[in-house]
Each structure stands twice: as C-alpha cells, then as structure tokens.
Write an enzyme that holds these catalytic residues in place. Structure first.
Site, PDB file in Angstrom:
ATOM      1  N   GLN A 119      64.294  17.770  43.535  1.00 26.28           N
ATOM      2  CA  GLN A 119      64.202  19.026  42.693  1.00 26.28           C
ATOM      3  C   GLN A 119      63.570  20.317  43.207  1.00 26.28           C
ATOM      4  O   GLN A 119      62.203  20.138  43.853  1.00 26.28           O
ATOM      5  CB  GLN A 119      63.514  18.548  41.443  1.00 26.28           C
ATOM      6  CG  GLN A 119      63.720  19.782  40.498  1.00 26.28           C
ATOM      7  CD  GLN A 119      65.155  20.014  39.887  1.00 26.28           C
ATOM      8  OE1 GLN A 119      65.888  19.181  39.896  1.00 26.28           O
ATOM      9  NE2 GLN A 119      65.448  21.573  40.006  1.00 26.28           N
ATOM     10  N   LYS A 177      69.025  15.375  34.166  1.00 27.70           N
ATOM     11  CA  LYS A 177      70.071  14.650  35.001  1.00 27.70           C
ATOM     12  C   LYS A 177      69.705  13.450  35.014  1.00 27.70           C
ATOM     13  O   LYS A 177      70.755  12.569  35.100  1.00 27.70           O
ATOM     14  CB  LYS A 177      69.562  15.147  36.568  1.00 27.70           C
ATOM     15  CG  LYS A 177      69.856  16.758  36.702  1.00 27.70           C
ATOM     16  CD  LYS A 177      69.072  17.266  38.196  1.00 27.70           C
ATOM     17  CE  LYS A 177      69.435  18.808  38.225  1.00 27.70           C
ATOM     18  NZ  LYS A 177      68.778  19.467  39.353  1.00 27.70           N
ATOM     19  N   ASP A 191      73.380  17.001  46.256  1.00 28.47           N
ATOM     20  CA  ASP A 191      73.169  18.401  46.023  1.00 28.47           C
ATOM     21  C   ASP A 191      74.093  19.262  46.799  1.00 28.47           C
ATOM     22  O   ASP A 191      74.377  20.204  46.537  1.00 28.47           O
ATOM     23  CB  ASP A 191      71.481  19.067  45.956  1.00 28.47           C
ATOM     24  CG  ASP A 191      71.052  18.974  44.936  1.00 28.47           C
ATOM     25  OD1 ASP A 191      71.755  19.070  43.786  1.00 28.47           O
ATOM     26  OD2 ASP A 191      69.730  18.957  44.836  1.00 28.47           O
TER      27      ASP A 191
END
Ligand code: NDP
Length: 287
Positions: free
Chosen positions: A97, A53, A120
């Site tokens: 994460q 990412k 997200d």
C-alpha cells in the site's frame, strides 16, 4: 437521459464472476489464490483502503494476509519481507500500500515485487510489457476505467479520449492501456497535465474525458462537448467532509451522455481489478 455508470453495481457483478474463477482454481489446485497486503505505518486512509481490499478478497474466496509494519520500518526490513513473500507459494499477489514513509524509496520496493506477483501492475516489468503490447497485469485503476466503459457498451475503438492527469498510477498507464492494439482499446489518446494550456479546448474535442488530478470539481460543464462520456477518478474531501470527484457532477451530467459518480464509480472498480489480477497471478503461477 444521462447514463450513470454505476461502478458499485458492476463491481458486484464482476466480483461474482471472479468468485466462480476462484472456485474453479480451488477445485483444480486444492488451495485458494492469496493476496499478501503490506502496510507500513498508521495512515488512516491507507488502513481503510487495505481493509476494503481484504474484505473484497474474502467476498470472492481469495485468501489474504496483512503484514502491518511500524512507521519506522527500514527499507532493508521491507525488502526482506518482500523477498519472503516472493518465494512463498501460497502468495499469488503482493500489494504494497502506497504511499510509504520517507525513509523508504517507493520505486525500489515496487521493483522488488516478483513480476508474476505484481498485481498492482506498477512495476517497470508490468508497465514495460504493456508498453510493448504484451500486457500481463494492467494497473488496477486504469483497468477499472477501461472495464466500466467496455462493460457498459461504450465503444472505445477509434474514439478520441482526453485524459487529464499523467501520474504513474492512473493517467500514464491509462493512456497506454487505451491505445493498445486490442479489443476494448484502439483509442486516440490525448494526455493533459498541470503544464497543459487551455485544457478546456482539449477536453471539448473528446468523445470520452477521464479526469484524475485530485482537484475538487475541476471539470465544468462548458469543458465537454454535448454527449461526451465522462469518467471521474478523483477522490476529494470537501471542507464539509463530503466525498467529491474531480468533476462538477451535477452540472456536467446535464451535458454528458454517461458519467461515473463519486463515490460509487471508479473506486469499487479499482478494488475489483485487484481481485481479477490476483486470480490471474495465481493462474499464471500454477496453471
Ligand atoms: P497525482 O497527484 O499523482 O497526479 C495528479 C496529476 O494531475 C498530475 O499529472 C498533475 O500534473 C495533474 N494535475 C494536477 N493539477 C492539475 C491541473 N490543475 N490541471 C491539469 N492537470 C493537473 O494523483 P493520482 O493520479 O494519484 O490521483 C489523482 C486523483 O485520483 C486523486 O484524487 C486520487 O485520490 C484519485 N485516485 C482514485 C483512485 C480510485 O480508486 N478511484 C485510485 C487512484 C487515485 P503534473 O504531472 O504536471 O504535476
């Protein structure tokens, strides 16, 4: 001839478009959008995801910072870091994460991210906005699924889409996204899960089947109707160490009109949509 929906290639095209948007933002504001990535513990797969990412951020000109915390980090310490990132004007988006170590309640952490930095798209605020038809950030994997269809000219409007899997990060938000009253949506959606009966009966009725369950080669060729479009979100490692999806690719591709591969399908799209959301977050915060 079955169309292979090449997520890797589309991701490159979309990332080039995002890079143009990032350059515009930099011209206007004198600084680049930024993504703060938070990683707790040393899970190897999570480390790879975060590295990929951040590399993608670099490719499009988005700044990124890694906050790597030890596995025994307390919930309070993590909340403290998130509070700092929430008020840091250089940080446009915050990525925590998942999964997190046992001592930390994931829902508390996801809820602590400032709504305008929730790139997200997992927070109750982002999900609620989508539910009420005023989406702000679509969760990245569902967004990637929708975009791979739209950008390949596959109509969604009025189509029957059967989604196998109802997780909070893929199946459920994807259903909500695809039934939005909006262009690139307007689908009739059926969602199945581990308690659904006769899944093949349901998937055979679908114009588009999306599978996101994490079960190696679950969808067989007799579970779709001829000409259906198949999207494989699953990522599984076989006993031989090969990466495969939730779809029996070689067999299903002979019946489908279009299909995503694993790897090179939804994976690269998910990362791309994170970049898209980060740029959007920067624009929402700074204009
Ligand atoms: P979860 O484990 O959170 O959810 C799995 C879902 O599948 C659940 O709803 C479960 O049902 C359902 N399910 C499990 N077994 C069956 C079955 N035999 N029949 C029908 N439904 C079943 O998984 P995720 O949604 O997080 O991930 C799914 C897959 O997608 C994984 O392989 C994951 O690695 C991959 N993934 C890929 C991403 C990408 O970028 N390409 C991103 C995110 C995930 P129930 O709710 O009843 O338990």
């Amino acid at each position: 001839m079955t169309l292979i929906l090449d997520g890797k290639k589309l991701a490159q095209t979309m990332q080039a478009e995002i890079a143009v948007g990032v350059a515009d933002f930099v011209r206007k504001h004198g600084f680049a959008p930024g993504l703060a990535a938070v990683l707790v513990g040393e899970d190897a797969a999570s480390q790879v995801y975060v590295r990929n990412k951040r590399k993608a951020c670099e490719n499009v000109g988005i700044q990124s910072w890694l906050h790597a915390l030890p596995v025994d980090t307390t919930q309070d310490a993590l909340l403290h870091l998130i509070a700092q990132l929430n008020t840091d004007t250089n940080v446009s988006g915050i990525l925590v994460q998942l999964s997190l170590p046992r001592q930390i309640d994931e829902s508390v952490i996801v809820d602590a991210v400032a709504p305008l930095k929730d790139v997200d798209g997992f927070s109750p605020m982002s999900l609620g906005l989508m539910m009420s038809g005023q989406p702000r950030f679509f969760p990245c994997t569902p967004y990637g699924v929708q975009q791979i269809l739209v950008r390949n000219g596959i109509a969604i409007d009025g189509k029957h889409i059967v989604i196998v899997g109802r997780s909070n990060i893929v199946g459920k938000p994807l259903a909500m996204l695809l039934m939005q009253k909006a262009d690139g949506a307007n689908a009739t959606v059926t969602v199945c899960h581990s308690r659904s009966r006769d899944i093949g009966v349901l998937t055979r009725q679908a114009d588009i089947v999306v599978v996101a369950i994490g079960k190696e080669r679950f969808l067989k060729c007799d579970m779709i109707k001829p000409g259906a479009v198949v999207v494989d979100v699953g990522i599984n490692r076989t006993a031989e160490g090969k990466l495969v999806g939730d779809v029996d690719f070689d067999a299903v591709k002979k019946v489908a009109s279009a299909i995503t591969p694993v790897p090179g399908g939804i994976g690269p799209m998910t990362i791309t949509m994170l970049l898209q959301n980060t740029l959007r977050a920067a624009i929402l915060q700074h204009g």
